[in-house]
Scaffold this motif. Structure first.
Motif, PDB file in Angstrom:
ATOM      1  N   SER A 293       4.037 -53.190 -22.820  1.00 52.94           N
ATOM      2  CA  SER A 293       3.104 -52.499 -21.927  1.00 52.94           C
ATOM      3  C   SER A 293       3.272 -50.988 -22.022  1.00 52.94           C
ATOM      4  CB  SER A 293       3.324 -52.957 -20.479  1.00 52.94           C
ATOM      5  OG  SER A 293       2.980 -54.321 -20.329  1.00 52.94           O
ATOM      6  N   LEU A 294       4.530 -50.534 -22.104  1.00 53.18           N
ATOM      7  CA  LEU A 294       4.784 -49.099 -22.249  1.00 53.18           C
ATOM      8  C   LEU A 294       4.239 -48.578 -23.578  1.00 53.18           C
ATOM      9  CD1 LEU A 294       8.402 -48.842 -20.801  1.00 53.18           C
ATOM     10  CD2 LEU A 294       6.313 -47.891 -19.799  1.00 53.18           C
ATOM     11  N   GLU A 295       4.401 -49.365 -24.631  1.00 54.20           N
ATOM     12  CA  GLU A 295       3.851 -48.968 -25.934  1.00 54.20           C
ATOM     13  C   GLU A 295       2.333 -48.820 -25.867  1.00 54.20           C
ATOM     14  OE1 GLU A 295       6.055 -49.989 -29.946  1.00 54.20           O
ATOM     15  OE2 GLU A 295       5.408 -51.801 -28.895  1.00 54.20           O
ATOM     16  N   ALA A 296       1.672 -49.804 -25.259  1.00 55.51           N
ATOM     17  CA  ALA A 296       0.211 -49.766 -25.161  1.00 55.51           C
ATOM     18  C   ALA A 296      -0.252 -48.563 -24.344  1.00 55.51           C
ATOM     19  CB  ALA A 296      -0.307 -51.063 -24.534  1.00 55.51           C
ATOM     20  N   ALA A 297       0.548 -48.207 -23.342  1.00 59.05           N
ATOM     21  CA  ALA A 297       0.167 -47.112 -22.455  1.00 59.05           C
ATOM     22  C   ALA A 297       0.480 -45.744 -23.044  1.00 59.05           C
ATOM     23  CB  ALA A 297       0.881 -47.269 -21.106  1.00 59.05           C
ATOM     24  N   TYR A 298       1.611 -45.630 -23.757  1.00 58.25           N
ATOM     25  CA  TYR A 298       2.117 -44.292 -24.077  1.00 58.25           C
ATOM     26  C   TYR A 298       2.377 -44.020 -25.549  1.00 58.25           C
ATOM     27  CZ  TYR A 298       2.748 -44.134 -19.031  1.00 58.25           C
ATOM     28  OH  TYR A 298       2.526 -44.159 -17.675  1.00 58.25           O
ATOM     29  N   ARG A 299       2.072 -44.938 -26.425  1.00 56.90           N
ATOM     30  CA  ARG A 299       2.344 -44.708 -27.844  1.00 56.90           C
ATOM     31  C   ARG A 299       1.675 -43.429 -28.345  1.00 56.90           C
ATOM     32  NH1 ARG A 299       6.210 -45.472 -31.044  1.00 56.90           N
ATOM     33  NH2 ARG A 299       6.357 -47.707 -30.632  1.00 56.90           N
ATOM     34  N   THR A 300       0.518 -43.101 -27.813  1.00 54.27           N
ATOM     35  CA  THR A 300      -0.201 -41.901 -28.260  1.00 54.27           C
ATOM     36  C   THR A 300       0.132 -40.661 -27.432  1.00 54.27           C
ATOM     37  OG1 THR A 300      -2.127 -42.420 -26.870  1.00 54.27           O
ATOM     38  CG2 THR A 300      -2.139 -43.268 -29.137  1.00 54.27           C
ATOM     39  N   SER A 301       1.031 -40.792 -26.468  1.00 51.90           N
ATOM     40  CA  SER A 301       1.425 -39.631 -25.667  1.00 51.90           C
ATOM     41  C   SER A 301       2.302 -38.700 -26.503  1.00 51.90           C
ATOM     42  CB  SER A 301       2.171 -40.068 -24.401  1.00 51.90           C
ATOM     43  OG  SER A 301       3.436 -40.622 -24.744  1.00 51.90           O
ATOM     44  N   PRO A 302       2.410 -37.436 -26.133  1.00 47.67           N
ATOM     45  CA  PRO A 302       3.129 -36.468 -26.967  1.00 47.67           C
ATOM     46  C   PRO A 302       4.613 -36.776 -27.175  1.00 47.67           C
ATOM     47  CG  PRO A 302       1.744 -35.338 -25.348  1.00 47.67           C
ATOM     48  CD  PRO A 302       1.729 -36.787 -24.993  1.00 47.67           C
ATOM     49  N   PHE A 303       5.262 -37.447 -26.203  1.00 48.17           N
ATOM     50  CA  PHE A 303       6.721 -37.539 -26.269  1.00 48.17           C
ATOM     51  C   PHE A 303       7.261 -38.973 -26.245  1.00 48.17           C
ATOM     52  CE2 PHE A 303       5.785 -33.315 -24.621  1.00 48.17           C
ATOM     53  CZ  PHE A 303       6.605 -32.524 -25.410  1.00 48.17           C
ATOM     54  N   PHE A 304       6.403 -39.984 -26.405  1.00 42.61           N
ATOM     55  CA  PHE A 304       6.896 -41.362 -26.370  1.00 42.61           C
ATOM     56  C   PHE A 304       7.917 -41.607 -27.482  1.00 42.61           C
ATOM     57  CE2 PHE A 304       6.837 -45.820 -27.636  1.00 42.61           C
ATOM     58  CZ  PHE A 304       7.042 -46.459 -26.425  1.00 42.61           C
ATOM     59  N   GLU A 305       7.559 -41.257 -28.697  1.00 41.82           N
ATOM     60  CA  GLU A 305       8.462 -41.519 -29.818  1.00 41.82           C
ATOM     61  C   GLU A 305       9.733 -40.677 -29.727  1.00 41.82           C
ATOM     62  OE1 GLU A 305       6.387 -41.118 -33.501  1.00 41.82           O
ATOM     63  OE2 GLU A 305       5.133 -42.892 -33.163  1.00 41.82           O
ATOM     64  N   TYR A 306       9.633 -39.518 -29.117  1.00 41.72           N
ATOM     65  CA  TYR A 306      10.797 -38.645 -28.984  1.00 41.72           C
ATOM     66  C   TYR A 306      11.875 -39.283 -28.108  1.00 41.72           C
ATOM     67  CZ  TYR A 306      13.501 -34.386 -28.174  1.00 41.72           C
ATOM     68  OH  TYR A 306      14.516 -33.460 -28.111  1.00 41.72           O
ATOM     69  N   PHE A 307      11.451 -39.981 -27.028  1.00 42.12           N
ATOM     70  CA  PHE A 307      12.401 -40.560 -26.077  1.00 42.12           C
ATOM     71  C   PHE A 307      12.612 -42.066 -26.261  1.00 42.12           C
ATOM     72  CE2 PHE A 307      10.880 -36.818 -23.581  1.00 42.12           C
ATOM     73  CZ  PHE A 307      12.105 -36.159 -23.510  1.00 42.12           C
TER      74      PHE A 307
ATOM     75  N   ASP B 270      14.031 -44.102 -28.463  1.00 39.59           N
ATOM     76  CA  ASP B 270      15.366 -44.610 -28.775  1.00 39.59           C
ATOM     77  C   ASP B 270      16.342 -44.397 -27.619  1.00 39.59           C
ATOM     78  OD1 ASP B 270      14.482 -45.418 -31.246  1.00 39.59           O
ATOM     79  OD2 ASP B 270      15.289 -43.681 -32.320  1.00 39.59           O
ATOM     80  N   ASP B 271      16.190 -43.285 -26.901  1.00 38.82           N
ATOM     81  CA  ASP B 271      17.082 -43.017 -25.772  1.00 38.82           C
ATOM     82  C   ASP B 271      16.929 -44.051 -24.669  1.00 38.82           C
ATOM     83  OD1 ASP B 271      18.146 -40.649 -26.892  1.00 38.82           O
ATOM     84  OD2 ASP B 271      16.433 -39.495 -26.198  1.00 38.82           O
ATOM     85  N   LEU B 272      15.710 -44.550 -24.497  1.00 40.53           N
ATOM     86  CA  LEU B 272      15.432 -45.492 -23.413  1.00 40.53           C
ATOM     87  C   LEU B 272      15.554 -46.958 -23.827  1.00 40.53           C
ATOM     88  CD1 LEU B 272      12.342 -43.646 -21.905  1.00 40.53           C
ATOM     89  CD2 LEU B 272      14.670 -43.659 -20.999  1.00 40.53           C
ATOM     90  N   MET B 273      15.704 -47.213 -25.120  1.00 37.68           N
ATOM     91  CA  MET B 273      15.712 -48.586 -25.614  1.00 37.68           C
ATOM     92  C   MET B 273      16.798 -49.476 -24.989  1.00 37.68           C
ATOM     93  SD  MET B 273      14.077 -50.741 -27.305  1.00 37.68           S
ATOM     94  CE  MET B 273      12.920 -49.656 -28.145  1.00 37.68           C
ATOM     95  N   PRO B 274      17.987 -48.945 -24.611  1.00 38.45           N
ATOM     96  CA  PRO B 274      18.989 -49.817 -23.991  1.00 38.45           C
ATOM     97  C   PRO B 274      18.486 -50.564 -22.757  1.00 38.45           C
ATOM     98  CG  PRO B 274      20.015 -47.767 -24.653  1.00 38.45           C
ATOM     99  CD  PRO B 274      18.530 -47.594 -24.889  1.00 38.45           C
ATOM    100  N   ILE B 275      17.498 -50.008 -22.059  1.00 42.09           N
ATOM    101  CA  ILE B 275      16.947 -50.700 -20.888  1.00 42.09           C
ATOM    102  C   ILE B 275      16.300 -52.016 -21.294  1.00 42.09           C
ATOM    103  CG2 ILE B 275      15.242 -50.564 -19.015  1.00 42.09           C
ATOM    104  CD1 ILE B 275      17.635 -48.669 -18.721  1.00 42.09           C
ATOM    105  N   PHE B 276      15.764 -52.059 -22.496  1.00 38.83           N
ATOM    106  CA  PHE B 276      14.994 -53.229 -22.930  1.00 38.83           C
ATOM    107  C   PHE B 276      15.778 -54.141 -23.873  1.00 38.83           C
ATOM    108  CE2 PHE B 276      12.292 -49.565 -22.070  1.00 38.83           C
ATOM    109  CZ  PHE B 276      11.572 -50.070 -20.990  1.00 38.83           C
ATOM    110  N   THR B 277      17.057 -53.799 -24.082  1.00 39.16           N
ATOM    111  CA  THR B 277      17.900 -54.633 -24.951  1.00 39.16           C
ATOM    112  C   THR B 277      19.175 -55.098 -24.252  1.00 39.16           C
ATOM    113  OG1 THR B 277      18.903 -52.622 -25.880  1.00 39.16           O
ATOM    114  CG2 THR B 277      17.053 -53.587 -27.083  1.00 39.16           C
ATOM    115  N   THR B 278      19.603 -54.396 -23.215  1.00 41.58           N
ATOM    116  CA  THR B 278      20.815 -54.771 -22.481  1.00 41.58           C
ATOM    117  C   THR B 278      20.499 -55.874 -21.490  1.00 41.58           C
ATOM    118  OG1 THR B 278      21.619 -52.491 -22.657  1.00 41.58           O
ATOM    119  CG2 THR B 278      22.693 -53.921 -21.037  1.00 41.58           C
ATOM    120  N   LYS B 279      21.334 -56.896 -21.450  1.00 43.59           N
ATOM    121  CA  LYS B 279      21.125 -58.009 -20.524  1.00 43.59           C
ATOM    122  C   LYS B 279      22.004 -57.825 -19.289  1.00 43.59           C
ATOM    123  CE  LYS B 279      18.260 -60.159 -23.265  1.00 43.59           C
ATOM    124  NZ  LYS B 279      16.810 -60.237 -22.924  1.00 43.59           N
TER     125      LYS B 279
END
Length: 204
Positions: free
Chosen positions: A86-100, A102-111
């Motif tokens: 959902s975040l990708e669909a919403a923000y992939r074209t935003s200026p800073f999605f790709e910049y951040f 990797d920093d935020l990925m632990p939220i979506f991989t940590t159990k």
């Protein structure tokens, strides 16, 4: 600078971060009971179709009241994958999605087992992306009134949060107009390194 008390939440609203960036000291409320339909386990983003709610499923207790620290995440659903899509669909074209990203990925991989641990991780990682220190003290007992603090615990309930924000550019703004006080991620992905300065200019 004033001391504030607020609730930890899942990728908190922009108003949470306005309070934090302008506070001298932050206390996080850890001793209250879980309440449904609050931002403790949800956030709002700006999707291609307008405002979208992302909700974290939790294991419900049979007890009448459940301490927020005891609330466990429901692992039967792959909500992390759904939220990231959902975040990708919403923000992939935003200026800073790709910049951040990797920093935020632990939220979506940590159990995580507990909601509180997840919420604290989101706040820690976002604060780092914003260039803010995430220093806080935790409550050890619940009090209805907290002396010497500005009580901002009501911000956890979006319906009670009347914060009006200065407009900034949003990805689908030309289609749906400006949507006020979404998750901090909306500001971060759209404003990037300018987000902290934006927060400092706002008032609650």
């Amino acid at each position: 600078m004033k001391s504030i008390i607020i609730h930890p939440s899942y990728f908190p609203s922009i108003s949470h971060y306005i309070a934090m960036v302008n506070a001298g000291a932050v206390t996080l409320e850890m001793e209250d009971n879980f309440q449904k339909q609050t931002n403790r386990n949800r956030m709002y983003i700006y999707s291609p179709n307008g405002i979208q709610l992302l909700n974290i499923p939790i294991k419900h207790s049979k007890a009448a009241h459940q301490r927020i620290q005891d609330v466990k995440l429901e692992t039967a659903f792959d909500w992390q994958k759904q939220h990231f899509k959902s975040l990708e669909a919403a923000y992939r074209t935003s200026p800073f999605f790709e910049y951040f990203e990797d920093d935020l990925m632990p939220i979506f991989t940590t159990k995580h087992t507990f909601l509180m641990d997840l919420n604290l991780q989101t706040m820690e990682l976002v604060s780092k992306c914003l260039g803010m220190d995430f220093n806080y003290t935790s409550t050890t007992e619940y009090f209805h009134e907290v002396p010497n603090h500005e009580d901002l615990r009501h911000l956890i309930n979006g319906k009670k949060d009347a914060t009006q924000l200065e407009h900034y550019t949003q990805v689908f703004g030309e289609k749906h107009g400006f949507i006020n006080n979404l998750s901090i991620l909306d500001l971060l992905f759209n404003e990037g390194r300018y987000a902290k300065d934006y927060l400092k200019r706002q008032t609650l």
